[in-house]
Design a protein around this motif. Structure first.
Motif, PDB file in Angstrom:
ATOM      1  N   GLU A   3      16.467  72.970  58.320  1.00 51.69           N
ATOM      2  CA  GLU A   3      15.258  73.349  57.582  1.00 51.69           C
ATOM      3  C   GLU A   3      15.414  73.079  56.087  1.00 51.69           C
ATOM      4  OE1 GLU A   3      13.146  76.937  58.291  1.00 51.69           O
ATOM      5  OE2 GLU A   3      13.808  77.094  60.381  1.00 51.69           O
ATOM      6  N   ALA A   4      16.605  73.339  55.545  1.00 46.67           N
ATOM      7  CA  ALA A   4      16.846  73.095  54.122  1.00 46.67           C
ATOM      8  C   ALA A   4      16.760  71.604  53.793  1.00 46.67           C
ATOM      9  CB  ALA A   4      18.211  73.653  53.722  1.00 46.67           C
ATOM     10  N   LEU A   5      17.338  70.757  54.657  1.00 45.44           N
ATOM     11  CA  LEU A   5      17.245  69.319  54.459  1.00 45.44           C
ATOM     12  C   LEU A   5      15.795  68.857  54.515  1.00 45.44           C
ATOM     13  CD1 LEU A   5      20.209  67.898  56.593  1.00 45.44           C
ATOM     14  CD2 LEU A   5      19.900  67.621  54.140  1.00 45.44           C
ATOM     15  N   ALA A   6      15.059  69.410  55.484  1.00 41.97           N
ATOM     16  CA  ALA A   6      13.656  69.030  55.629  1.00 41.97           C
ATOM     17  C   ALA A   6      12.848  69.423  54.391  1.00 41.97           C
ATOM     18  CB  ALA A   6      13.073  69.673  56.889  1.00 41.97           C
ATOM     19  N   ARG A   7      13.113  70.606  53.847  1.00 43.63           N
ATOM     20  CA  ARG A   7      12.408  71.035  52.632  1.00 43.63           C
ATOM     21  C   ARG A   7      12.666  70.070  51.489  1.00 43.63           C
ATOM     22  NH1 ARG A   7      13.874  76.257  54.327  1.00 43.63           N
ATOM     23  NH2 ARG A   7      15.702  76.254  52.965  1.00 43.63           N
ATOM     24  N   GLU A   8      13.926  69.619  51.404  1.00 43.70           N
ATOM     25  CA  GLU A   8      14.289  68.662  50.359  1.00 43.70           C
ATOM     26  C   GLU A   8      13.525  67.346  50.537  1.00 43.70           C
ATOM     27  OE1 GLU A   8      18.482  67.215  48.346  1.00 43.70           O
ATOM     28  OE2 GLU A   8      18.548  68.681  49.997  1.00 43.70           O
ATOM     29  N   ALA A   9      13.193  67.041  51.796  1.00 44.81           N
ATOM     30  CA  ALA A   9      12.463  65.816  52.103  1.00 44.81           C
ATOM     31  C   ALA A   9      10.952  66.002  52.022  1.00 44.81           C
ATOM     32  CB  ALA A   9      12.848  65.325  53.497  1.00 44.81           C
ATOM     33  N   GLY A  10      10.507  67.217  51.669  1.00 41.76           N
ATOM     34  CA  GLY A  10       9.082  67.482  51.558  1.00 41.76           C
ATOM     35  C   GLY A  10       8.425  67.896  52.857  1.00 41.76           C
ATOM     36  N   LEU A  11       9.219  68.440  53.792  1.00 45.86           N
ATOM     37  CA  LEU A  11       8.717  68.871  55.089  1.00 45.86           C
ATOM     38  C   LEU A  11       8.886  70.383  55.240  1.00 45.86           C
ATOM     39  CD1 LEU A  11      10.321  66.040  57.257  1.00 45.86           C
ATOM     40  CD2 LEU A  11       7.888  66.249  56.695  1.00 45.86           C
ATOM     41  N   THR A  12       7.933  71.015  55.898  1.00 41.23           N
ATOM     42  CA  THR A  12       7.959  72.462  56.107  1.00 41.23           C
ATOM     43  C   THR A  12       8.049  72.766  57.596  1.00 41.23           C
ATOM     44  OG1 THR A  12       6.598  72.821  54.144  1.00 41.23           O
ATOM     45  CG2 THR A  12       6.686  74.614  55.752  1.00 41.23           C
ATOM     46  N   CYS A  13       8.956  73.666  57.968  1.00 40.46           N
ATOM     47  CA  CYS A  13       9.112  74.043  59.374  1.00 40.46           C
ATOM     48  C   CYS A  13       7.977  74.976  59.794  1.00 40.46           C
ATOM     49  CB  CYS A  13      10.457  74.733  59.591  1.00 40.46           C
ATOM     50  SG  CYS A  13      10.802  75.116  61.324  1.00 40.46           S
ATOM     51  N   VAL A  14       7.317  74.633  60.904  1.00 39.53           N
ATOM     52  CA  VAL A  14       6.230  75.473  61.419  1.00 39.53           C
ATOM     53  C   VAL A  14       6.556  76.044  62.791  1.00 39.53           C
ATOM     54  CG1 VAL A  14       4.423  74.336  60.084  1.00 39.53           C
ATOM     55  CG2 VAL A  14       5.033  73.436  62.349  1.00 39.53           C
ATOM     56  N   HIS A  15       7.641  75.584  63.382  1.00 36.29           N
ATOM     57  CA  HIS A  15       8.015  76.098  64.710  1.00 36.29           C
ATOM     58  C   HIS A  15       9.483  75.774  64.947  1.00 36.29           C
ATOM     59  CE1 HIS A  15       7.512  77.225  68.949  1.00 36.29           C
ATOM     60  NE2 HIS A  15       8.250  76.176  69.242  1.00 36.29           N
ATOM     61  N   ARG A  16      10.199  76.713  65.570  1.00 38.01           N
ATOM     62  CA  ARG A  16      11.600  76.485  65.918  1.00 38.01           C
ATOM     63  C   ARG A  16      11.937  77.268  67.167  1.00 38.01           C
ATOM     64  NH1 ARG A  16      16.243  77.753  61.513  1.00 38.01           N
ATOM     65  NH2 ARG A  16      17.726  78.714  62.946  1.00 38.01           N
ATOM     66  N   GLU A  17      12.655  76.642  68.088  1.00 32.11           N
ATOM     67  CA  GLU A  17      13.056  77.330  69.305  1.00 32.11           C
ATOM     68  C   GLU A  17      14.338  76.717  69.870  1.00 32.11           C
ATOM     69  OE1 GLU A  17      10.850  76.301  73.105  1.00 32.11           O
ATOM     70  OE2 GLU A  17       9.371  75.598  71.637  1.00 32.11           O
ATOM     71  N   PRO A  18      15.058  77.469  70.701  1.00 31.94           N
ATOM     72  CA  PRO A  18      16.281  76.943  71.302  1.00 31.94           C
ATOM     73  C   PRO A  18      15.963  76.140  72.562  1.00 31.94           C
ATOM     74  CG  PRO A  18      15.973  79.204  71.991  1.00 31.94           C
ATOM     75  CD  PRO A  18      14.832  78.886  71.055  1.00 31.94           C
TER      76      PRO A  18
END
Length: 233
Positions: free
Chosen positions: A174-189
């Motif tokens: 998620e941190a890498l994605a934020r750096e790339a300008g992306l926001t997490c909207v869903h996460r699951e195992p």
């Protein structure tokens, strides 16, 4: 990315196929009729075949000739399989879904890929689907207690053989994605994995399906983390 392990690893017969099917089934739930899908690193097209069962068009990218040939041989409707490295792939279109399943852990620059997805491939309002090995999977924690791994994120011999560069958890993703300008909207195992692949392979498919369903009760300890991202503001 010069690694080619196709001669010693068959994604269609290895136990990993269970992760592929479980992840692909999750991803396609988000598809709408007419959506365009970009799949980066499609291997033999097993996950692609799940996507093709929906009313979508798919551009699937695979750099390994043997895997590309296997994916092509499936003859999937509305699917184009491109033989190229994902670094070299370009397209005039934008996609409602960009899938990077189990590839960012094989890259020396995962941040660069996530940035390129957002800037070059993602349609307005589109979704980025990412899955990767979870270092806090139960089987890795057990291995650590047994002295077989020094740390949850340590690479196993199998991981090295399959070109894994680094294992990082969902929070780091998620941190890498934020750096790339992306926001997490869903996460699951994906799938609770108490044993090694070889040990799990001895169990009936119904038990494996049960382990996948029960993973939602242990969200930090699934075998894989699956996350969905959108372009940030």
């Amino acid at each position: 990315m010069a690694h080619d392990y196709s001669s010693r690893y068959d994604p269609d017969t290895d136990f990993d196929r269970h992760y592929t099917v479980a992840t692909g089934t999750r991803i396609r739930r988000w598809f709408r009729p007419g959506d365009a899908v970009l799949e980066l690193g499609c291997a033999t097209g097993l996950m692609t075949s799940l996507f093709a069962e929906r009313d979508v068009t798919v551009d699937a990218v695979e750099r390994t000739p043997a895997y590309h040939a296997a994916a092509q041989a499936r003859g999937l409707p509305r699917v184009t399989v491109h033989l190229t490295d994902m670094d070299d792939f370009s397209s005039p279109r934008r996609y409602e879904h960009v899938v990077a399943a189990h590839v960012v852990n094989e890259l020396p620059d995962p941040l660069g890929l996530l940035r390129r997805i957002r800037e070059e491939f993602l349609a307005p309002g589109g979704l980025v689907h990412v899955s990767l090995t979870n270092p806090y999977s139960l089987h890795r924690l057990v291995a650590m207690e047994m002295g077989l791994l020094e740390a949850p994120e340590a690479l196993s011999d199998r991981g090295r053989a399959l070109a894994t560069v680094e294992i990082f958890d969902g929070d780091r993703l998620e941190a890498l994605a934020r750096e790339a300008g992306l926001t997490c909207v869903h996460r699951e195992p994906v799938l609770l994995k108490p044993l090694t692949n070889a040990q799990l392979a001895e169990l009936p498919d119904a038990v494996i399906a049960g382990l996948d369903r029960v993973a939602r009760r242990f969200p930090e300890h699934g075998a894989l983390n699956y996350a969905i991202f959108v372009a940030g503001d």
